[in-house]
Design an enzyme around this catalytic site. Structure first.
Site, PDB file in Angstrom:
ATOM      1  N   HIS A   1     -34.526  31.998  64.304  1.00 58.09           N
ATOM      2  CA  HIS A   1     -34.954  30.621  64.050  1.00 58.09           C
ATOM      3  C   HIS A   1     -34.062  29.637  64.787  1.00 58.09           C
ATOM      4  CE1 HIS A   1     -31.580  31.017  61.198  1.00 58.09           C
ATOM      5  NE2 HIS A   1     -31.539  29.702  61.134  1.00 58.09           N
TER       6      HIS A   1
ATOM      7  N   HIS B   1     -39.316  39.313  61.455  1.00 61.32           N
ATOM      8  CA  HIS B   1     -37.891  39.253  61.116  1.00 61.32           C
ATOM      9  C   HIS B   1     -37.032  39.891  62.209  1.00 61.32           C
ATOM     10  CE1 HIS B   1     -34.610  38.924  58.127  1.00 61.32           C
ATOM     11  NE2 HIS B   1     -34.236  40.138  58.472  1.00 61.32           N
TER      12      HIS B   1
ATOM     13  N   SER C   1     -26.424  31.875  59.506  1.00 71.06           N
ATOM     14  CA  SER C   1     -26.351  32.244  58.092  1.00 71.06           C
ATOM     15  C   SER C   1     -27.574  33.030  57.659  1.00 71.06           C
ATOM     16  CB  SER C   1     -26.133  31.005  57.217  1.00 71.06           C
ATOM     17  OG  SER C   1     -27.203  30.104  57.363  1.00 71.06           O
TER      18      SER C   1
ATOM     19  N   HIS D   1     -33.042  36.043  60.391  1.00 74.98           N
ATOM     20  CA  HIS D   1     -34.424  35.844  60.856  1.00 74.98           C
ATOM     21  C   HIS D   1     -34.398  34.860  62.030  1.00 74.98           C
ATOM     22  CE1 HIS D   1     -38.868  35.907  59.835  1.00 74.98           C
ATOM     23  NE2 HIS D   1     -38.784  35.010  60.807  1.00 74.98           N
TER      24      HIS D   1
ATOM     25  N   ASN E   1     -28.384  29.104  66.489  1.00 71.07           N
ATOM     26  CA  ASN E   1     -27.219  29.971  66.344  1.00 71.07           C
ATOM     27  C   ASN E   1     -27.731  31.385  66.196  1.00 71.07           C
ATOM     28  OD1 ASN E   1     -25.279  27.883  66.328  1.00 71.07           O
ATOM     29  ND2 ASN E   1     -25.712  27.470  64.178  1.00 71.07           N
TER      30      ASN E   1
ATOM     31  N   CYS F   1     -35.344  38.122  52.624  1.00 68.62           N
ATOM     32  CA  CYS F   1     -35.050  37.055  53.595  1.00 68.62           C
ATOM     33  C   CYS F   1     -35.648  35.734  53.144  1.00 68.62           C
ATOM     34  CB  CYS F   1     -35.608  37.457  54.971  1.00 68.62           C
ATOM     35  SG  CYS F   1     -35.589  36.109  56.168  1.00 68.62           S
TER      36      CYS F   1
ATOM     37  N   CYS G   1     -38.685  34.771  55.819  1.00 68.97           N
ATOM     38  CA  CYS G   1     -39.892  35.551  56.093  1.00 68.97           C
ATOM     39  C   CYS G   1     -41.120  34.941  55.396  1.00 68.97           C
ATOM     40  CB  CYS G   1     -39.696  37.010  55.652  1.00 68.97           C
ATOM     41  SG  CYS G   1     -38.868  38.041  56.891  1.00 68.97           S
TER      42      CYS G   1
ATOM     43  N   GLN H   1     -32.847  25.355  64.686  1.00 64.76           N
ATOM     44  CA  GLN H   1     -32.748  24.222  63.775  1.00 64.76           C
ATOM     45  C   GLN H   1     -32.950  22.936  64.556  1.00 64.76           C
ATOM     46  OE1 GLN H   1     -29.755  24.004  60.718  1.00 64.76           O
ATOM     47  NE2 GLN H   1     -28.915  25.988  61.316  1.00 64.76           N
TER      48      GLN H   1
HETATM   49  O1  LIG Z   1     -27.125  25.830  59.300  1.00 72.06           O
HETATM   50  P1  LIG Z   1     -26.524  27.192  59.050  1.00 72.06           P
HETATM   51  O2  LIG Z   1     -27.135  28.265  59.914  1.00 72.06           O
HETATM   52  O3  LIG Z   1     -26.506  27.553  57.591  1.00 72.06           O
HETATM   53  O4  LIG Z   1     -24.999  27.065  59.498  1.00 72.06           O
HETATM   54  C1  LIG Z   1     -24.510  27.233  60.792  1.00 72.06           C
HETATM   55  O5  LIG Z   1     -24.922  26.201  61.682  1.00 72.06           O
HETATM   56  C2  LIG Z   1     -24.456  24.876  61.392  1.00 72.06           C
HETATM   57  C3  LIG Z   1     -24.879  23.968  62.517  1.00 72.06           C
HETATM   58  O6  LIG Z   1     -24.368  24.379  63.767  1.00 72.06           O
HETATM   59  C4  LIG Z   1     -22.937  24.846  61.214  1.00 72.06           C
HETATM   60  O7  LIG Z   1     -22.543  23.576  60.770  1.00 72.06           O
HETATM   61  C5  LIG Z   1     -22.482  25.920  60.227  1.00 72.06           C
HETATM   62  O8  LIG Z   1     -21.070  25.930  60.159  1.00 72.06           O
HETATM   63  C6  LIG Z   1     -22.999  27.273  60.679  1.00 72.06           C
HETATM   64  O9  LIG Z   1     -22.604  28.285  59.791  1.00 72.06           O
END
Ligand SMILES: O=P(O)(O)O[C@H]1O[C@H](CO)[C@@H](O)[C@H](O)[C@H]1O
Ligand SMILES: O=P(O)(O)O[C@H]1O[C@H](CO)[C@@H](O)[C@H](O)[C@H]1O
Lengths: 367, 367
Positions: free
Chosen positions: B178, B125, B173, B176, B165, B52, B55, B180
Site C-alpha cells: 500500500h 496481500h 507497519s 499488505h 514504505n 491483515c 485485506c 499513503q
Molecule cells: O504510517 P505507518 O506505516 O504506520 O508508519 C510509518 O510511516 C510513517 C510515515 O512515513 C512514519 O511516520 C512512521 O514512523 C512509520 O512507521
C-alpha cells in the site's frame, strides 16, 4: 469549541538551527504496530571480549594489534572514509563520470581529504557512558579535546566531527563503547547550515541564538512551567529536549556560557559536562530499562582560521530512535524522507518522561 | 603519481535539488561488518491474510470493515497525522508550552490541517509493485491521480504527499502492499526546498533544472559512457541513480517532458510510468533476490493556486536501505546525522549493478 492544545492537535515547529520544520502529531502514538521489532539491548557483555577488534591487546581486522591500553584509547580508523593524501580531482576525471556535461552546475564535485580515528572510551567492553565513572567520562572529554587540538594545528583540516553510534539499531558495527572522529578538509552540510543560522541570528539580534535559547528554557523552568523541556542541569551545562526535536527522545546538551569549542573547557566545566552526559544517559537507560541506543555528536567551531569560529556555541546532539519500548523504534521514513520529519509525542511529553527517571543507573540501584 | 579516480578516492557531490552535499567514500565498503543483520524479506505471503487490517472484507483496528474491493482501494487513514478540523493555535496555547518567551522567533509554530489516506495497491496481500501486472500498476497511478485531483479541489490543501514504505526495514507497519497520501495545509520542508532550487535555476538559466539534468544523463548514455547512471528508459520516463545519490541504490524516476504533476499524465504515459516502475523494482528485487525494501515518494506541483506550480517537474524518489546483501543495510547515522550523508559505493557502480539485473522478476523467471 475546544481550545487548541499542543498535546492533542497537529502542528509544525520550526527548527531555527537548520531552518526546517517538524510535523508534530501527538495523537498518532495510538496506532497499532505490526512492524519491525528490534532486539532489546539488555545483554550482559563480558569485561573483555577476545573476539572484539577494539579490546586492549586484541588483533584488529587489518592484523594490527591494539595496545594494552588502560584508559581512553585513540587510534587511526583502519577503514577511514577520508585520507590525508590522494590525487586532486581533475576535470578529465570528472568528464569520465559525468560525460560531456561535466562542466555544468548539475555535476558539482569537491575532492575531500582528512583523517578518521576511533576513540575507545575505556578498556572495558561492557561499560558505556552511563555506566562509567564520572572521571572515566571526563577522560573521554579530554581525549576529544586532544584530538580537536591536534587537528586544529593542521591547516588542511576545516572541521572535526566527533560522534558516537551506540547500539545495533544505530548501525554501530562494533559493540565496544567508542566514538569516532572524522576530520575533513571541508565544513560538512549540517554544521555549515547551523553556522549560517547562528550568523544570521547574530546579524539580526547582536546576540547568540543558543545563548538566547538556553536563557529562555531556563526562565521557563524557573517559572515552574510544567511543560519545561529540561532533563539535566548544573552550573555549566543544560540537557534539554529542544522545542523543535525530531526524534522521540532527542536532546541537546548546551554550554550555559558562550563556549565555541570543546578545547575552551577547563575544570570544573569538564567534570560538569561529564556529569550532564551521565545524568542524561542514565535517564535514557532507565526509561525502557535497556542500553538506550542513539547517535550522538558534537557541534562546535570549525578549526583553523574560519571567519565564523567565534560565533559557534558548543553543543551535543543525541538522536535516540526508540519510541514505544526497548524494542519498538520510530522510523523516519516515507513521509519524513520525502516531505518533512514527523513525531508522535511532543517535546514537552518526552522531557517530562525523561525527568521522571532516576538519575542513577538502574543496574546500580539497590532493588 | 596516480590519477584521481571517482571509484577509489573520497569526494563530495552536490545535490542541486536540496542544496546539500554527499560524502562519497567508495573504498569503505571493504570494512568488516559485525553490526545489525536484517531479516531478509523473501517470505511467501498468502494471497489473503485474515489477520491483515488491509485485506478486502477484513475488520480494521478501529472496528470498521474494508469493502470487498477487487482493484486499487483508497480509504481514510484511521490514524491520520493531520485532521481536517481542529481549533486554531492561539498565543495563549503557545505561551503555555513555550513560557514567557513564546513570542520569540525561537518558538515558532504553525498549526496544520489536512487529510491522510491509504491506497491499497490491490486485493492481493502478496503482490508488490514488481509482481503486479502492468495494468495493475497503471490502476495505482490512476488512483493517485484521483486523490491528487480531489485534494486540489480543496483550497485548504497546499501539498499532496504520496509515498510508500515497503518492508519492515523501512518502518512499514503493515505488509499488505500500500501507499499513503498525506495532504497538508502547508508545503512541507523537502518539496519546498526543491521548489526553491527549481525556481533559482530557472532564474539563472531560463530553463528547468530537471529537464536539463535528464537531457545530460541521456546524452551521456547515448555517447556510450560506461559510467552512465540510467537504470530504465522508455519514451516517457527515465529511471536513474542521480549523480548525487545518498542511499546505496537510490534512484529517481523522472518524466522526460516537463510535466508538473501526476494529473498531467494521460495514456500512453501512464502505462509508460507503470512499466518504468516495474523495470526498476524488478531490478531491485533481483539484485539481492529478495523483496527489496524502500521508501518511495512522488514530488510534484503543490495543489491549488501556488505561484510556483508550473515550474515543478514530476518525479519519484526511491530510497532503498540495502547495501551489501538482503540482510545488511546502510545506516545513515552518526556522521550522516551530525555532519552530512556518506555513501560507500559510487552512483555509477550502483547503476551498473542494477542495469546488469534482468528486467523481469526472479520469481517469474524459468530457472
Ligand atoms: O504510517 P505507518 O506505516 O504506520 O508508519 C510509518 O510511516 C510513517 C510515515 O512515513 C512514519 O511516520 C512512521 O514512523 C512509520 O512507521
Ligand atoms: O563506522 P562504522 O561504525 O563501521 O559505521 C557506522 O557509522 C558510519 C558513520 O556514521 C556510517 O557511515 C555507517 O553506515 C554506520 O554503519
Amino acid at each position: 469549541e475546544p481550545e487548541f492544545s499542543f498535546a492533542d492537535h497537529s502542528h509544525r515547529r520550526f527548527n531555527p538551527l537548520t531552518d526546517s520544520w517538524v510535523l508534530c502529531s501527538p495523537h498518532r502514538a495510538k496506532r497499532p504496530w505490526l512492524g519491525q521489532v528490534e532486539e532489546a539491548d539488555d545483554s550482559l557483555r563480558p569485561e573483555h571480549d577476545p573476539a572484539c577488534f577494539l579490546c586492549p591487546g586484541n588483533e584488529r581486522a587489518t592484523g594490527q594489534r591494539n595496545d594494552q591500553y588502560t584508559s581512553t584509547y585513540v587510534f587511526p580508523n583502519d577503514y577511514a572514509a577520508v585520507h590525508a593524501e590522494q590525487p586532486d580531482c581533475t576535470s578529465d576525471a570528472l568528464a569520465r563520470v559525468a560525460g560531456a556535461h561535466a562542466s555544468s552546475e548539475l555535476f558539482c564535485v569537491d575532492s575531500v581529504r582528512g583523517r578518521c580515528s576511533v576513540v575507545c572510551f575505556s578498556p572495558r567492553h561492557d561499560l558505556s557512558i552511563p555506566e562509567l565513572s564520572t572521571s572515566g567520562v571526563a577522560q573521554i572529554i579530554r581525549a576529544w579535546q586532544q584530538v580537536y587540538a591536534d587537528h586544529s594545528a593542521d591547516p588542511a583540516i576545516a572541521y572535526v566531527q566527533v560522534f558516537e553510534n551506540k547500539g545495533a539499531a544505530m548501525g554501530c558495527s562494533n559493540p565496544h563503547p567508542h566514538a569516532q572522529v572524522w576530520a575533513l578538509s571541508a565544513v560538512p552540510t549540517e554544521p555549515a547550515s547551523e553556522i549560517r543560522a547562528l550568523a544570521a541570528y547574530r546579524q539580526r539580534h547582536a546576540a547568540c541564538m543558543l545563548c538566547a535559547y538556553v536563557e529562555a528554557e531556563l526562565a521557563s523552568a524557573a517559572a515552574g512551567d510544567q511543560s519545561n523541556r529540561i532533563v539535566a542541569l548544573n552550573e555549566s551545562f543544560v540537557a534539554l529536549v529542544p522545542f523543535w526535536a525530531t526524534w522521540p527522545f532527542e536532546t541537546m546538551i548546551v554550554a550555559r556560557s558562550h563556549v565555541a569549542s570543546i578545547t575552551d573547557l577547563q575544570e570544573p566545566h569538564i567534570t560538569r559536562l561529564a556529569e550532564t552526559m551521565q545524568t542524561l544517559t542514565c535517564r535514557y537507560d532507565n526509561l525502557f530499562r535497556c542500553s538506550f541506543p542513539y547517535s550522538m555528536g558534537l557541534h562546535q567551531a570549525p578549526t583553523a582560521t574560519h571567519p565564523d569560529a567565534a560565533l559557534c556555541h558548543f553543543h551535543m546532539h543525541f538522536y535516540p530512535p526508540l519510541l514505544r519500548s526497548a524494542t519498538v523504534r520510530k522510523f523516519l521514513v516515507g513521509f519524513e524522507m520525502m516531505a518533512e520529519p514527523q513525531r508522535d509525542l511532543t517535546a514537552e511529553q518526552a522531557a517530562s518522561r525523561l525527568r521522571a527517571q532516576p538519575s542513577t543507573h538502574h543496574k546500580h540501584s539497590p532493588s
